[in-house]
Design a protein around this motif. Sequence first.
Motif, PDB file in Angstrom:
ATOM      1  N   ILE A 150       0.867  -1.181   0.000  1.00  0.00           N
ATOM      2  CA  ILE A 150       0.000   0.000   0.000  1.00  0.00           C
ATOM      3  C   ILE A 150       0.903   1.229   0.000  1.00  0.00           C
ATOM      4  CG2 ILE A 150      -1.759   1.312   1.240  1.00  0.00           C
ATOM      5  CD1 ILE A 150      -2.711  -1.286   2.514  1.00  0.00           C
ATOM      6  N   ILE A 151       0.808   2.026  -1.063  1.00  0.00           N
ATOM      7  CA  ILE A 151       1.584   3.264  -1.154  1.00  0.00           C
ATOM      8  C   ILE A 151       0.688   4.363  -0.590  1.00  0.00           C
ATOM      9  CG2 ILE A 151       2.824   4.835  -2.678  1.00  0.00           C
ATOM     10  CD1 ILE A 151       3.046   2.427  -4.644  1.00  0.00           C
ATOM     11  N   ASN A 152       0.890   4.652   0.672  1.00  0.00           N
ATOM     12  CA  ASN A 152      -0.013   5.538   1.396  1.00  0.00           C
ATOM     13  C   ASN A 152       0.643   6.895   1.646  1.00  0.00           C
ATOM     14  OD1 ASN A 152      -2.535   5.929   2.863  1.00  0.00           O
ATOM     15  ND2 ASN A 152      -1.294   5.944   4.722  1.00  0.00           N
ATOM     16  N   GLY A 153      -0.206   7.927   1.817  1.00  0.00           N
ATOM     17  CA  GLY A 153       0.368   9.216   2.150  1.00  0.00           C
ATOM     18  C   GLY A 153      -0.544  10.373   1.831  1.00  0.00           C
ATOM     19  N   GLN A 154      -0.007  11.555   1.971  1.00  0.00           N
ATOM     20  CA  GLN A 154      -0.666  12.837   1.773  1.00  0.00           C
ATOM     21  C   GLN A 154      -2.025  12.850   2.470  1.00  0.00           C
ATOM     22  OE1 GLN A 154      -1.205  14.281  -2.303  1.00  0.00           O
ATOM     23  NE2 GLN A 154      -0.541  16.309  -1.688  1.00  0.00           N
ATOM     24  N   ARG A 155      -3.135  12.966   1.743  1.00  0.00           N
ATOM     25  CA  ARG A 155      -4.439  13.100   2.397  1.00  0.00           C
ATOM     26  C   ARG A 155      -4.838  11.845   3.172  1.00  0.00           C
ATOM     27  NH1 ARG A 155      -4.459  15.874  -2.427  1.00  0.00           N
ATOM     28  NH2 ARG A 155      -5.392  17.969  -2.401  1.00  0.00           N
ATOM     29  N   PHE A 156      -4.273  10.703   2.809  1.00  0.00           N
ATOM     30  CA  PHE A 156      -4.601   9.440   3.478  1.00  0.00           C
ATOM     31  C   PHE A 156      -3.595   9.073   4.575  1.00  0.00           C
ATOM     32  CE2 PHE A 156      -7.878   8.759   0.463  1.00  0.00           C
ATOM     33  CZ  PHE A 156      -8.614   7.639   0.835  1.00  0.00           C
ATOM     34  N   ALA A 157      -2.622   9.929   4.832  1.00  0.00           N
ATOM     35  CA  ALA A 157      -1.585   9.603   5.808  1.00  0.00           C
ATOM     36  C   ALA A 157      -2.172   9.271   7.176  1.00  0.00           C
ATOM     37  CB  ALA A 157      -0.598  10.763   5.924  1.00  0.00           C
ATOM     38  N   GLN A 158      -3.290   9.908   7.506  1.00  0.00           N
ATOM     39  CA  GLN A 158      -3.919   9.699   8.806  1.00  0.00           C
ATOM     40  C   GLN A 158      -4.460   8.275   8.996  1.00  0.00           C
ATOM     41  OE1 GLN A 158      -7.772  11.867   9.020  1.00  0.00           O
ATOM     42  NE2 GLN A 158      -7.454  12.284   6.845  1.00  0.00           N
ATOM     43  N   TYR A 159      -4.560   7.525   7.894  1.00  0.00           N
ATOM     44  CA  TYR A 159      -5.146   6.182   7.976  1.00  0.00           C
ATOM     45  C   TYR A 159      -4.095   5.065   7.982  1.00  0.00           C
ATOM     46  CZ  TYR A 159      -9.387   8.781   6.871  1.00  0.00           C
ATOM     47  OH  TYR A 159     -10.426   9.686   6.900  1.00  0.00           O
ATOM     48  N   HIS A 160      -2.860   5.422   8.251  1.00  0.00           N
ATOM     49  CA  HIS A 160      -1.785   4.422   8.264  1.00  0.00           C
ATOM     50  C   HIS A 160      -2.102   3.262   9.202  1.00  0.00           C
ATOM     51  CE1 HIS A 160       1.911   2.629   9.935  1.00  0.00           C
ATOM     52  NE2 HIS A 160       2.401   2.771   8.714  1.00  0.00           N
ATOM     53  N   THR A 201       2.665  -4.401   3.284  1.00  0.00           N
ATOM     54  CA  THR A 201       3.611  -3.344   3.629  1.00  0.00           C
ATOM     55  C   THR A 201       2.946  -2.009   3.343  1.00  0.00           C
ATOM     56  OG1 THR A 201       5.549  -4.687   3.061  1.00  0.00           O
ATOM     57  CG2 THR A 201       5.843  -2.300   3.099  1.00  0.00           C
ATOM     58  N   VAL A 202       2.859  -1.167   4.346  1.00  0.00           N
ATOM     59  CA  VAL A 202       2.292   0.171   4.167  1.00  0.00           C
ATOM     60  C   VAL A 202       3.470   1.141   4.023  1.00  0.00           C
ATOM     61  CG1 VAL A 202       0.784   1.950   5.083  1.00  0.00           C
ATOM     62  CG2 VAL A 202       0.273  -0.461   5.531  1.00  0.00           C
ATOM     63  N   LEU A 203       3.688   1.562   2.792  1.00  0.00           N
ATOM     64  CA  LEU A 203       4.835   2.402   2.462  1.00  0.00           C
ATOM     65  C   LEU A 203       4.424   3.866   2.461  1.00  0.00           C
ATOM     66  CD1 LEU A 203       7.862   2.005   1.290  1.00  0.00           C
ATOM     67  CD2 LEU A 203       6.791   2.601  -0.885  1.00  0.00           C
ATOM     68  N   GLU A 204       5.182   4.694   3.182  1.00  0.00           N
ATOM     69  CA  GLU A 204       4.863   6.120   3.219  1.00  0.00           C
ATOM     70  C   GLU A 204       6.115   6.932   2.881  1.00  0.00           C
ATOM     71  OE1 GLU A 204       2.804   7.111   6.852  1.00  0.00           O
ATOM     72  OE2 GLU A 204       0.939   6.373   5.977  1.00  0.00           O
ATOM     73  N   LEU A 205       5.995   7.731   1.814  1.00  0.00           N
ATOM     74  CA  LEU A 205       7.115   8.526   1.320  1.00  0.00           C
ATOM     75  C   LEU A 205       6.746  10.002   1.221  1.00  0.00           C
ATOM     76  CD1 LEU A 205       8.187   6.022  -1.475  1.00  0.00           C
ATOM     77  CD2 LEU A 205       9.467   6.502   0.623  1.00  0.00           C
TER      78      LEU A 205
END
Length: 330
Positions: A119-129, A140-144
């Motif tokens: 899951i390439i997560n981030g920006q507006r969805f960062a809060q849902y990690h 794998t929840v990847l945040e860049l």
Amino acid sequence: MSMPRILGGTALGLVGILSLAGCSGQAAAEPEKTTPAASTVTVEDNNGTQEIATPPASVVATDNRTFQTLSDWGIELSAAAVSLMDEGNPYTKDDTIVDLGTHNEPDLEAVVAVQPDLIINGQRFAQYHDDFTSLVPDATVLELDPREGEALDAELIRQTTVLGEIFGKQDEAQKLVDDFEAAIERAQKAYDDAESVMAVTTSGGEIGYIAPTVGRTLGPVFDIIGLTPALEVPEATDDHQGDDISVEAIAESNPDWIVVMDRDAVFAAETPDYVQAAEVLENSEALASVTAVKDDQIVYMPTDTYLNEGIQTYTTFFNDFADALEAAAK
């Protein structure tokens, strides 16, 4: 009389042996089917070291900054925040992708059905990690996301490079980085720091002030290019609509250049009362005598910027800014 029969039998035997030998030779020539060995790549994201099986079989994407890159590279998505994509992105036409909705009303549970391993997560969805790690613990929840306190240009390069490693697109990633750095260099070379710059955003026909360094989207541009601010407002924020500012304050600061993010431009087709940024700024009587307006020194970010703040967006903007600076210097 028996000799011919023996010879005949021997001849038949030889034919049989040769036939079997021929069959054996054909079987030996067939390549063996082997299953490629699974491989992994180890990368660093905002949360530490991540080991990812490559190529990932089921990919989910929620970070707006990555949508164009993934699409350009032909990466298949199982699920994504399709509702947050600009309609020009090919993913919006792909009915096989499960739409997780927007960050305001996300359908997080829908991610379970696609059994993601990345899951390439981030920006507006960062809060849902944490929600994602709970719903699909094997993924794998990847945040860049660009990290606070880090230079935006370096962070966009990091994001692009890591994605290139994961998807075996190192050459493509390097090309994006090279183009990005070349655009920055052009703008830096063309800019004269004796000229002042103001950054604004427009929305609903109103102008918002974007603060140098801290302001949303255009704030970091001041540091990347080394721009001289026309106005610095105490306690400015990174609000996506900018901070309140009067046209009188803009006029008084008299910027030589104005750089603009039209927040509503990407929604123009579905907004009947949409007012274009150019109309707000260039048709304002209060701003008519401002150098940037009078000399046509206003540079607008790409139309889809609000939904696409990735490396390509900034590359386009820096080249557009460099074009304008170079033209003005002639």
